[in-house]
Design a protein around this motif. Structure first.
Motif, PDB file in Angstrom:
ATOM      1  N   ARG A 107     -10.749   3.840   1.706  1.00 36.17           N
ATOM      2  CA  ARG A 107     -11.809   3.730   2.702  1.00 36.17           C
ATOM      3  C   ARG A 107     -13.152   4.157   2.116  1.00 36.17           C
ATOM      4  NH1 ARG A 107      -9.464   6.380   6.329  1.00 36.17           N
ATOM      5  NH2 ARG A 107     -10.430   8.416   5.980  1.00 36.17           N
ATOM      6  N   LEU A 108     -13.146   5.253   1.347  1.00 32.46           N
ATOM      7  CA  LEU A 108     -14.391   5.715   0.726  1.00 32.46           C
ATOM      8  C   LEU A 108     -14.895   4.683  -0.281  1.00 32.46           C
ATOM      9  CD1 LEU A 108     -16.556   7.842   0.168  1.00 32.46           C
ATOM     10  CD2 LEU A 108     -14.945   8.970  -1.400  1.00 32.46           C
ATOM     11  N   ALA A 109     -13.990   4.101  -1.075  1.00 33.77           N
ATOM     12  CA  ALA A 109     -14.383   3.096  -2.060  1.00 33.77           C
ATOM     13  C   ALA A 109     -15.031   1.897  -1.382  1.00 33.77           C
ATOM     14  CB  ALA A 109     -13.173   2.665  -2.883  1.00 33.77           C
ATOM     15  N   ALA A 110     -14.444   1.428  -0.290  1.00 34.16           N
ATOM     16  CA  ALA A 110     -15.019   0.270   0.413  1.00 34.16           C
ATOM     17  C   ALA A 110     -16.421   0.587   0.909  1.00 34.16           C
ATOM     18  CB  ALA A 110     -14.107  -0.127   1.569  1.00 34.16           C
ATOM     19  N   ARG A 111     -16.628   1.794   1.408  1.00 35.18           N
ATOM     20  CA  ARG A 111     -17.951   2.168   1.933  1.00 35.18           C
ATOM     21  C   ARG A 111     -18.970   2.316   0.799  1.00 35.18           C
ATOM     22  NH1 ARG A 111     -15.708   6.652   6.335  1.00 35.18           N
ATOM     23  NH2 ARG A 111     -15.047   5.116   7.915  1.00 35.18           N
ATOM     24  N   MET A 112     -18.551   2.908  -0.319  1.00 38.28           N
ATOM     25  CA  MET A 112     -19.474   3.054  -1.442  1.00 38.28           C
ATOM     26  C   MET A 112     -19.839   1.695  -2.031  1.00 38.28           C
ATOM     27  SD  MET A 112     -17.849   6.506  -3.185  1.00 38.28           S
ATOM     28  CE  MET A 112     -18.760   6.340  -4.716  1.00 38.28           C
ATOM     29  N   ALA A 113     -18.869   0.802  -2.157  1.00 38.08           N
ATOM     30  CA  ALA A 113     -19.159  -0.536  -2.666  1.00 38.08           C
ATOM     31  C   ALA A 113     -20.094  -1.285  -1.718  1.00 38.08           C
ATOM     32  CB  ALA A 113     -17.857  -1.312  -2.863  1.00 38.08           C
ATOM     33  N   ASP A 114     -19.860  -1.151  -0.423  1.00 36.94           N
ATOM     34  CA  ASP A 114     -20.748  -1.799   0.549  1.00 36.94           C
ATOM     35  C   ASP A 114     -22.170  -1.247   0.450  1.00 36.94           C
ATOM     36  OD1 ASP A 114     -18.732  -3.409   1.514  1.00 36.94           O
ATOM     37  OD2 ASP A 114     -18.290  -2.142   3.259  1.00 36.94           O
ATOM     38  N   ALA A 115     -22.279   0.071   0.258  1.00 35.66           N
ATOM     39  CA  ALA A 115     -23.600   0.687   0.121  1.00 35.66           C
ATOM     40  C   ALA A 115     -24.309   0.180  -1.132  1.00 35.66           C
ATOM     41  CB  ALA A 115     -23.484   2.206   0.093  1.00 35.66           C
ATOM     42  N   LEU A 116     -23.566   0.055  -2.238  1.00 41.82           N
ATOM     43  CA  LEU A 116     -24.164  -0.461  -3.471  1.00 41.82           C
ATOM     44  C   LEU A 116     -24.625  -1.896  -3.281  1.00 41.82           C
ATOM     45  CD1 LEU A 116     -24.851  -0.134  -6.458  1.00 41.82           C
ATOM     46  CD2 LEU A 116     -22.499  -0.793  -7.002  1.00 41.82           C
ATOM     47  N   VAL A 117     -23.800  -2.721  -2.649  1.00 41.06           N
ATOM     48  CA  VAL A 117     -24.189  -4.115  -2.401  1.00 41.06           C
ATOM     49  C   VAL A 117     -25.426  -4.176  -1.511  1.00 41.06           C
ATOM     50  CG1 VAL A 117     -23.479  -6.235  -1.226  1.00 41.06           C
ATOM     51  CG2 VAL A 117     -21.913  -5.095  -2.805  1.00 41.06           C
ATOM     52  N   ALA A 118     -25.494  -3.309  -0.496  1.00 40.58           N
ATOM     53  CA  ALA A 118     -26.678  -3.283   0.372  1.00 40.58           C
ATOM     54  C   ALA A 118     -27.923  -2.929  -0.421  1.00 40.58           C
ATOM     55  CB  ALA A 118     -26.459  -2.284   1.511  1.00 40.58           C
ATOM     56  N   PHE A 119     -27.800  -1.942  -1.315  1.00 39.33           N
ATOM     57  CA  PHE A 119     -28.971  -1.560  -2.116  1.00 39.33           C
ATOM     58  C   PHE A 119     -29.372  -2.681  -3.057  1.00 39.33           C
ATOM     59  CE2 PHE A 119     -30.876   0.304  -5.931  1.00 39.33           C
ATOM     60  CZ  PHE A 119     -31.953   0.985  -5.363  1.00 39.33           C
ATOM     61  N   VAL A 120     -28.410  -3.285  -3.725  1.00 40.07           N
ATOM     62  CA  VAL A 120     -28.707  -4.383  -4.638  1.00 40.07           C
ATOM     63  C   VAL A 120     -29.372  -5.537  -3.896  1.00 40.07           C
ATOM     64  CG1 VAL A 120     -27.621  -6.145  -6.101  1.00 40.07           C
ATOM     65  CG2 VAL A 120     -26.883  -3.761  -6.267  1.00 40.07           C
ATOM     66  N   SER A 121     -28.976  -5.759  -2.669  1.00 43.32           N
ATOM     67  CA  SER A 121     -29.491  -6.888  -1.902  1.00 43.32           C
ATOM     68  C   SER A 121     -30.869  -6.628  -1.319  1.00 43.32           C
ATOM     69  CB  SER A 121     -28.516  -7.236  -0.765  1.00 43.32           C
ATOM     70  OG  SER A 121     -27.230  -7.533  -1.271  1.00 43.32           O
ATOM     71  N   THR A 122     -31.081  -5.399  -0.803  1.00 42.87           N
ATOM     72  CA  THR A 122     -32.291  -5.135  -0.026  1.00 42.87           C
ATOM     73  C   THR A 122     -33.111  -3.949  -0.505  1.00 42.87           C
ATOM     74  OG1 THR A 122     -31.200  -3.632   1.533  1.00 42.87           O
ATOM     75  CG2 THR A 122     -31.051  -6.005   1.998  1.00 42.87           C
ATOM     76  N   GLY A 123     -32.550  -3.103  -1.375  1.00 43.20           N
ATOM     77  CA  GLY A 123     -33.236  -1.878  -1.760  1.00 43.20           C
ATOM     78  C   GLY A 123     -32.962  -0.724  -0.818  1.00 43.20           C
ATOM     79  N   ASP A 124     -32.026  -0.895   0.111  1.00 43.69           N
ATOM     80  CA  ASP A 124     -31.692   0.134   1.091  1.00 43.69           C
ATOM     81  C   ASP A 124     -30.167   0.214   1.196  1.00 43.69           C
ATOM     82  OD1 ASP A 124     -31.226   1.699   3.338  1.00 43.69           O
ATOM     83  OD2 ASP A 124     -32.817   0.797   4.528  1.00 43.69           O
ATOM     84  N   PRO A 125     -29.545   1.349   0.829  1.00 41.10           N
ATOM     85  CA  PRO A 125     -28.082   1.449   0.870  1.00 41.10           C
ATOM     86  C   PRO A 125     -27.516   1.782   2.239  1.00 41.10           C
ATOM     87  CG  PRO A 125     -28.989   3.486   0.025  1.00 41.10           C
ATOM     88  CD  PRO A 125     -30.164   2.567   0.283  1.00 41.10           C
ATOM     89  N   SER A 126     -28.331   1.793   3.261  1.00 40.45           N
ATOM     90  CA  SER A 126     -27.888   2.207   4.593  1.00 40.45           C
ATOM     91  C   SER A 126     -26.850   1.255   5.153  1.00 40.45           C
ATOM     92  CB  SER A 126     -29.087   2.280   5.546  1.00 40.45           C
ATOM     93  OG  SER A 126     -30.045   3.210   5.097  1.00 40.45           O
ATOM     94  N   GLY A 127     -26.130   1.766   6.169  1.00 40.36           N
ATOM     95  CA  GLY A 127     -25.099   0.960   6.804  1.00 40.36           C
ATOM     96  C   GLY A 127     -23.774   1.147   6.105  1.00 40.36           C
ATOM     97  N   ALA A 128     -22.975   0.109   6.110  1.00 45.37           N
ATOM     98  CA  ALA A 128     -21.726   0.058   5.350  1.00 45.37           C
ATOM     99  C   ALA A 128     -20.752   1.164   5.722  1.00 45.37           C
ATOM    100  CB  ALA A 128     -22.046   0.121   3.855  1.00 45.37           C
ATOM    101  N   GLY A 129     -20.736   1.600   6.978  1.00 42.64           N
ATOM    102  CA  GLY A 129     -19.759   2.589   7.409  1.00 42.64           C
ATOM    103  C   GLY A 129     -20.116   4.014   7.106  1.00 42.64           C
ATOM    104  N   LEU A 130     -21.219   4.239   6.396  1.00 37.00           N
ATOM    105  CA  LEU A 130     -21.661   5.596   6.100  1.00 37.00           C
ATOM    106  C   LEU A 130     -22.612   6.084   7.194  1.00 37.00           C
ATOM    107  CD1 LEU A 130     -22.418   5.185   2.291  1.00 37.00           C
ATOM    108  CD2 LEU A 130     -20.510   6.476   3.286  1.00 37.00           C
ATOM    109  N   PRO A 131     -22.834   7.398   7.290  1.00 32.90           N
ATOM    110  CA  PRO A 131     -23.859   7.886   8.218  1.00 32.90           C
ATOM    111  C   PRO A 131     -25.226   7.294   7.869  1.00 32.90           C
ATOM    112  CG  PRO A 131     -22.513   9.694   7.372  1.00 32.90           C
ATOM    113  CD  PRO A 131     -22.145   8.485   6.576  1.00 32.90           C
TER     114      PRO A 131
END
Length: 488
Positions: A425-449
Motif C-alpha cells: 500500500r505504501l509503495a503504491a502511494r509513493m509511486a503515485d506521488a512520484l508520477v504526480a510530481f513528474v506530471s505536474t510538479g506537485d506530489p499531492s494526492g495519491a492516497g497520502l495526506p
C-alpha cells in the motif's frame, strides 16, 4: 517499433507497456574515447534489437541484474513507455551505487509499473569510478560520468517523442549516488534547459571534490598502472578494463580517509570510509551544488528532495567500539567554538530518545552527509522558485530502521511478494506521488495526506510510512544545531 534520430528500434511489449532495452545514447566509450567526454551515437541503417539489456560499466561487484554483462560499452538507456501514441511526461532515472557500482536494469527500479501509470521512464547507464571520474589533469574534464548523464538528457530531448514522451516535460531523478548526480546536474551549466523537474532521493549535495584531490588520486592510479604520462593516450588505451577496476578500488579505499565527508572507523588508526570517485569542481561543475542552487542556477525547476531517517546506520552499525571519543573525533571539524560534544549528544538524545553513542553516530552521519544538505538544498532553491517539496522516509525495515535504499523499489511500486499489505500500500502511494510530481510538479494526492510545499516558515515535511503524515520541522533541534556548521 520506433524510429529515432539514430535508427529504428525493435522492442517488446510486457503487461501493456512497451519496453526498449540497451538503447545507445552515445558512441562506444572505448579506445580513443576512453576517459573522454561522450560523443553522439552514429546513425544505424539496420533495425536494432532492443529486447536485451545492455552491459553495465565494469565494476568491483558482480553485475546484479538479469544476467547483464560488464563492458566499457555501457552508455545506453532502457525505456518503458505506455505507448508511442500521445504525449506523456518523462522520468529520467539515474541509478545509485556510490559511483563505483550501479545498474540501469535492476529489477528494483524496473519502470514498467510507473509506465503503466502514464509516464515514460528512461533509466540511464553511465561510467563509474575511474572510467567516469579519473582526473588526467590540464584541460581534461574529470566528470565524464556526469557528462554521460548530460548526453543521456540530450538524447531524451532529441528522441523521446518517438516513444510517446514530452521533451518539454522531463524530470531527472536519482537515488544515493544517483541523487548526488541530480544535485550536481542542477549546478552543471551544460544541463540547463534539459529538464523541468528534479528528484533527489537520499543523495548528498555536498560531495564535490577539489581538482587537487582528484589529481592526487589519479596520480596514484596511474602510478600503479605503470603510466608515467597522463597524456599518453596509447598507454591509457592499452590497460585492460579489469586492471582499471582493480586499481580504482584499491586506490579509492586508500584515499577515502583523506577526503571531505570521510567517516571515522577508529580515532586511533584514523581509518575511514568515504567516497573517492565523486564529481570534481572545475569546467563542467564550476560551483558546489549548494552554492550554485543558492545563486539561482536551478531557478524555475520544481524540486522534490528527501532522505531516509536512519540512512547512515549502514555505516554506524559496522563501526567497532563506538564511544564518545569516536564521536569527538568526527565532530572536531564541524563543531566550531560554540558547541561541545556533550551539547551534540544532548540534542540527539532528546530527538532519538537515547544517548547511545552508536545511535547518535548513525543519526549524526545521516545529518551531516544527507539530511542537513538536503534541507539546505531545498532552502537554497526556495530563494528562486516556490515549487519545493520535502520528505523523510521513516517506515522501518527488517532491522527496525528506515535504512539507506530501503525505499528505492517503493518509488517504482516494486515490492517483493513477502513485503506484506502495508508495504504494498505504501509503495503504491509513493509511486503515485512520484508520477504526480513528474506530471505536474506537485506530489499531492495519491492516497497520502495533503502534501503542502516546503517553506522556511513551516518546513512541511511528508513523513512516509505505513501511516504517512505531514510534520512541520520534524527534527528542529538537530536542524538548528547544524544551521551554521561546517559541512563535509
Amino acid at each position: 517499433m520506433v524510429d529515432t534520430a539514430h535508427g529504428r528500434l525493435r522492442g517488446s511489449r510486457r503487461d501493456g507497456v512497451d519496453v526498449y532495452l540497451g538503447v545507445p545514447y552515445a558512441a562506444r566509450p572505448v579506445g580513443p574515447r576512453r576517459f573522454r567526454p561522450p560523443e553522439p551515437p552514429s546513425a544505424r541503417r539496420r533495425e536494432r534489437d532492443a529486447t536485451t539489456p545492455g552491459p553495465v560499466c565494469p565494476q568491483p561487484q558482480p553485475a546484479p541484474a538479469r544476467g547483464a554483462v560488464q563492458d566499457e560499452d555501457c552508455l545506453h538507456v532502457n525505456v518503458w513507455t505506455p505507448g508511442v501514441a500521445g504525449t506523456h511526461p518523462v522520468l529520467v532515472y539515474l541509478p545509485g551505487g556510490g559511483f563505483v557500482a550501479g545498474d540501469a536494469s535492476s529489477r528494483v527500479t524496473d519502470g514498467a509499473r510507473l509506465a503503466a501509470r502514464g509516464v515514460v521512464v528512461v533509466a540511464v547507464s553511465y561510467r563509474l569510478h575511474a572510467f567516469g571520474f579519473l582526473d588526467l589533469g590540464g584541460a581534461h574534464d574529470p566528470n565524464v560520468g556526469i557528462l554521460d548523464q548530460v548526453a543521456a538528457l540530450r538524447w531524451v530531448r532529441d528522441n523521446i517523442d518517438a516513444f510517446g514522451g514530452d521533451p518539454g516535460n522531463v524530470t531527472v531523478a536519482g537515488y544515493s549516488a544517483g541523487g548526488n548526480s541530480v544535485a550536481t546536474l542542477l549546478a552543471v551549466p551544460e544541463a540547463r534547459g534539459l529538464f523541468r523537474r528534479a528528484v533527489v532521493q537520499d543523495g548528498s549535495a555536498v560531495l564535490s571534490l577539489s581538482r587537487s584531490t582528484t589529481g592526487a588520486v589519479a596520480c596514484e592510479v596511474l602510478a600503479v598502472l605503470g603510466i608515467d604520462d597522463p597524456s599518453d593516450r596509447a598507454a591509457l588505451e592499452r590497460v585492460p578494463a579489469a586492471d582499471i577496476v582493480t586499481v580504482a578500488a584499491e586506490v579509492g579505499t586508500r584515499y577515502a580517509g583523506v577526503l571531505p565527508g570521510s567517516l571515522p572507523v577508529s580515532p586511533e588508526t584514523d581509518r575511514r570510509k568515504g567516497l573517492t570517485w565523486t564529481p570534481a569542481l572545475g569546467k563542467s561543475l564550476p560551483q558546489r551544488p549548494l552554492d550554485a542552487v543558492g545563486a539561482g542556477a536551478a531557478a524555475g525547476i520544481d524540486l522534490l528532495v528527501g532522505t531516509n531517517r536512519d540512512s547512515m546506520t549502514m555505516i554506524s552499525d559496522r563501526v567497532p567500539d563506538v564511544d564518545r571519543a569516536l564521536l569527538a573525533a568526527h565532530l572536531s571539524d564541524h563543531l566550531g567554538d560554540h558547541r561541545t560534544v556533550e551539547d551534540v549528544i544532548g540534542v540527539y538524545a532528546e530527538d532519538l530518545g537515547t544517548a547511545s553513542p552508536r545511535d547518535v553516530l548513525g543519526a549524526l552521519l545521516t545529518d551531516l552527509l544527507l539530511a542537513v544538505p538536503t534541507v539546505q538544498l531545498a532552502e537554497g532553491q526556495l530563494q528562486h522558485h516556490p515549487g519545493v517539496w520535502l520528505y523523510e522516509y521513516a517506515e522501518p525495515g527488517p532491522t527496525g530502521r528506515a535504512g539507506h535504499s530501503l525505499d528505492t523499489g517503493l518509488w517504482f511500486d516494486n515490492v517483493a511478494r513477502s513485503g506484506g499489505e502495508r508495504m504494498r500500500r505504501l509503495a503504491a502511494r509513493m509511486a503515485d506521488a512520484l508520477v504526480a510530481f513528474v506530471s505536474t510538479g506537485d506530489p499531492s494526492g495519491a492516497g497520502l495526506p495533503a502534501w503542502t510545499p516546503y517553506s522556511s516558515e513551516d518546513r512541511a515535511t511528508m513523513v512516509l510510512a505505513g501511516d504517512s503524515e505531514i510534520v512541520n520541522d520534524p527534527h528542529p533541534g538537530r536542524r538548528r544545531l547544524w544551521a551554521a556548521a561546517s559541512l563535509p
